[in-house]
Design a protein around this motif. Sequence first.
Motif, PDB file in Angstrom:
ATOM      1  N   GLY A 278      17.266   6.617  27.581  1.00 51.13           N
ATOM      2  CA  GLY A 278      15.862   6.692  27.969  1.00 51.13           C
ATOM      3  C   GLY A 278      15.664   7.016  29.432  1.00 51.13           C
ATOM      4  N   ASP A 279      16.669   6.735  30.256  1.00 52.80           N
ATOM      5  CA  ASP A 279      16.568   6.997  31.699  1.00 52.80           C
ATOM      6  C   ASP A 279      16.955   8.423  32.073  1.00 52.80           C
ATOM      7  N   LEU A 280      17.352   9.232  31.093  1.00 49.09           N
ATOM      8  CA  LEU A 280      17.711  10.614  31.401  1.00 49.09           C
ATOM      9  C   LEU A 280      16.487  11.371  31.898  1.00 49.09           C
ATOM     10  N   PRO A 281      16.672  12.397  32.694  1.00 56.64           N
ATOM     11  CA  PRO A 281      15.524  13.132  33.258  1.00 56.64           C
ATOM     12  C   PRO A 281      14.610  13.691  32.181  1.00 56.64           C
ATOM     13  N   ASP A 282      13.331  13.735  32.477  1.00 56.03           N
ATOM     14  CA  ASP A 282      12.356  14.317  31.566  1.00 56.03           C
ATOM     15  C   ASP A 282      12.622  15.814  31.459  1.00 56.03           C
ATOM     16  N   PRO A 283      12.700  16.347  30.237  1.00 52.89           N
ATOM     17  CA  PRO A 283      13.018  17.769  30.093  1.00 52.89           C
ATOM     18  C   PRO A 283      11.921  18.707  30.571  1.00 52.89           C
ATOM     19  N   GLY A 284      10.726  18.202  30.796  1.00 51.20           N
ATOM     20  CA  GLY A 284       9.647  19.047  31.304  1.00 51.20           C
ATOM     21  C   GLY A 284       8.672  19.462  30.217  1.00 51.20           C
ATOM     22  N   PRO A 285       7.528  20.048  30.624  1.00 54.22           N
ATOM     23  CA  PRO A 285       6.464  20.386  29.676  1.00 54.22           C
ATOM     24  C   PRO A 285       6.825  21.488  28.693  1.00 54.22           C
ATOM     25  N   ASP A 286       7.876  22.260  28.996  1.00 50.21           N
ATOM     26  CA  ASP A 286       8.244  23.344  28.084  1.00 50.21           C
ATOM     27  C   ASP A 286       9.024  22.833  26.881  1.00 50.21           C
ATOM     28  N   ARG A 287       9.361  21.539  26.899  1.00 52.36           N
ATOM     29  CA  ARG A 287      10.061  20.940  25.766  1.00 52.36           C
ATOM     30  C   ARG A 287       9.367  19.649  25.331  1.00 52.36           C
ATOM     31  N   PRO A 288       8.151  19.739  24.864  1.00 57.16           N
ATOM     32  CA  PRO A 288       7.459  18.529  24.424  1.00 57.16           C
ATOM     33  C   PRO A 288       8.098  17.973  23.157  1.00 57.16           C
ATOM     34  N   VAL A 289       8.048  16.663  23.011  1.00 52.93           N
ATOM     35  CA  VAL A 289       8.543  16.011  21.811  1.00 52.93           C
ATOM     36  C   VAL A 289       7.382  15.279  21.157  1.00 52.93           C
ATOM     37  N   VAL A 290       7.116  15.604  19.913  1.00 48.14           N
ATOM     38  CA  VAL A 290       6.043  14.970  19.163  1.00 48.14           C
ATOM     39  C   VAL A 290       6.634  13.863  18.312  1.00 48.14           C
ATOM     40  N   LEU A 291       6.121  12.642  18.461  1.00 48.60           N
ATOM     41  CA  LEU A 291       6.577  11.506  17.667  1.00 48.60           C
ATOM     42  C   LEU A 291       5.530  11.171  16.617  1.00 48.60           C
ATOM     43  N   ALA A 292       5.983  10.897  15.404  1.00 48.66           N
ATOM     44  CA  ALA A 292       5.068  10.591  14.302  1.00 48.66           C
ATOM     45  C   ALA A 292       5.696   9.544  13.400  1.00 48.66           C
ATOM     46  N   ARG A 293       4.841   8.841  12.672  1.00 47.80           N
ATOM     47  CA  ARG A 293       5.304   7.811  11.753  1.00 47.80           C
ATOM     48  C   ARG A 293       5.790   8.390  10.430  1.00 47.80           C
ATOM     49  N   GLU A 294       5.396   9.606  10.122  1.00 47.26           N
ATOM     50  CA  GLU A 294       5.792  10.236   8.874  1.00 47.26           C
ATOM     51  C   GLU A 294       6.408  11.593   9.153  1.00 47.26           C
ATOM     52  N   ALA A 295       7.273  12.008   8.252  1.00 52.98           N
ATOM     53  CA  ALA A 295       7.887  13.323   8.364  1.00 52.98           C
ATOM     54  C   ALA A 295       6.960  14.369   7.761  1.00 52.98           C
ATOM     55  N   ASP A 296       6.509  15.333   8.563  1.00 51.45           N
ATOM     56  CA  ASP A 296       5.632  16.368   8.034  1.00 51.45           C
ATOM     57  C   ASP A 296       6.465  17.521   7.465  1.00 51.45           C
ATOM     58  N   GLU A 297       5.781  18.553   6.972  1.00 53.02           N
ATOM     59  CA  GLU A 297       6.483  19.667   6.343  1.00 53.02           C
ATOM     60  C   GLU A 297       7.403  20.388   7.319  1.00 53.02           C
ATOM     61  N   ALA A 298       6.966  20.493   8.563  1.00 52.00           N
ATOM     62  CA  ALA A 298       7.806  21.173   9.551  1.00 52.00           C
ATOM     63  C   ALA A 298       9.102  20.396   9.786  1.00 52.00           C
ATOM     64  N   TRP A 299       8.982  19.074   9.932  1.00 51.41           N
ATOM     65  CA  TRP A 299      10.177  18.249  10.130  1.00 51.41           C
ATOM     66  C   TRP A 299      11.115  18.393   8.943  1.00 51.41           C
TER      67      TRP A 299
END
Length: 367
Positions: free
Chosen positions: A195-216
């Motif tokens: 968790g302490d690793l550097p933030d990858p920046g805005p060009d690599r956003p990570v979306v967190l969700a409670r359910e797996a959608d079709e894309a996942w």
Amino acid sequence: MEFSAHFRLEVRVTPADVGKRVSVRRLREDPPESEKFTDTVGVLTSWDDGVLLITRRSGESVRIPESALVAGKVVPSAPARRRGPAASYEELARVAARAWQPVERERLGEWELRAAAGFTRRANSVLPLGDPGVPLDDALSLVQEWYATRGLPAYVQTATGAAGTQELLCAELEARGWVREVTAEMWIGAPAPIGDLPDPGPDRPVVLAREADEAWLGRYQRKGVSGVALDVLGSGPSVWFATVPGAEPGVPAAIGRCVIDGRWAGFAAVEVDPSLRRQGLATTVMTALARRALSEGASAAWLQVEADNAGARALYAGMGFAAHHAYHHYRGPQETGGGSSTGADEQVGHASGGEIRGGATERYRSA
């Protein structure tokens, strides 16, 4: 090895030490002059008719003629860990089971029989944490009957290589014709350094969700996943699915899954688009999930990885994870044909639901 008062190697292992962890030295057969001896460390699982059977940490069984022994002694049940959280095998087995739950289960004494229409061996195998309450032969017969009524092969999940693991049960299964099809490892570490690793920046956003959608799901399994598989994927105390969006809508660059359970965070299904490999996307997913786990109070982490997955092993070792124990799936006798056997996370038996192969996706996910 132990030395006597006259500085000679001694064999300090006897048949009474069956079930204990031992270290033995023996003569090689037809060795080169410089390699006359070889050492074996593991659990002594039997000593019959002048032959020792020792099960190594990996689950491999080594047969050693008593006449070839040069030295031997009982050693501590498991080496002390130098890093990572303290954990027993039983604790980790129960945590991992809660993170990947079947849709049907039944108790046989202290064994748990699990079924999920054939989606993955973990959800369709017996977890034998203790005494089944009946003699072993009777227990295995009941297990085979239980799975046969569901159109599934009978699997027993065992472990080796740590205190409290099941080397003796592995030997008993092999003696009865059960076949070890898959071996993987449980690795443990800490989420804080990830968790302490550097933030990858805005060009690599990570979306967190409670359910797996079709894309996942499309990245996880391109042919689609059954409803039962969705139930298994969504099971656990606190489940999160991570997605790094790709250049095209609905086509993720990377995905991952994390289940938070008290102090433990379990990582799985970390997969990266093959055209984007070696760009740190797996680390990006792990970092986002680790931060979520830390926010929910997790202080330890686990994951499962196949022994031949060199990319995953290098990635997780670099994050501070290390092997705790090996685990195995044994398939019942006369059931070695048919079904899936190419990966610990694939479908088994003849039930409906797609196999989880990941296609051409670069795979970091667990076994």
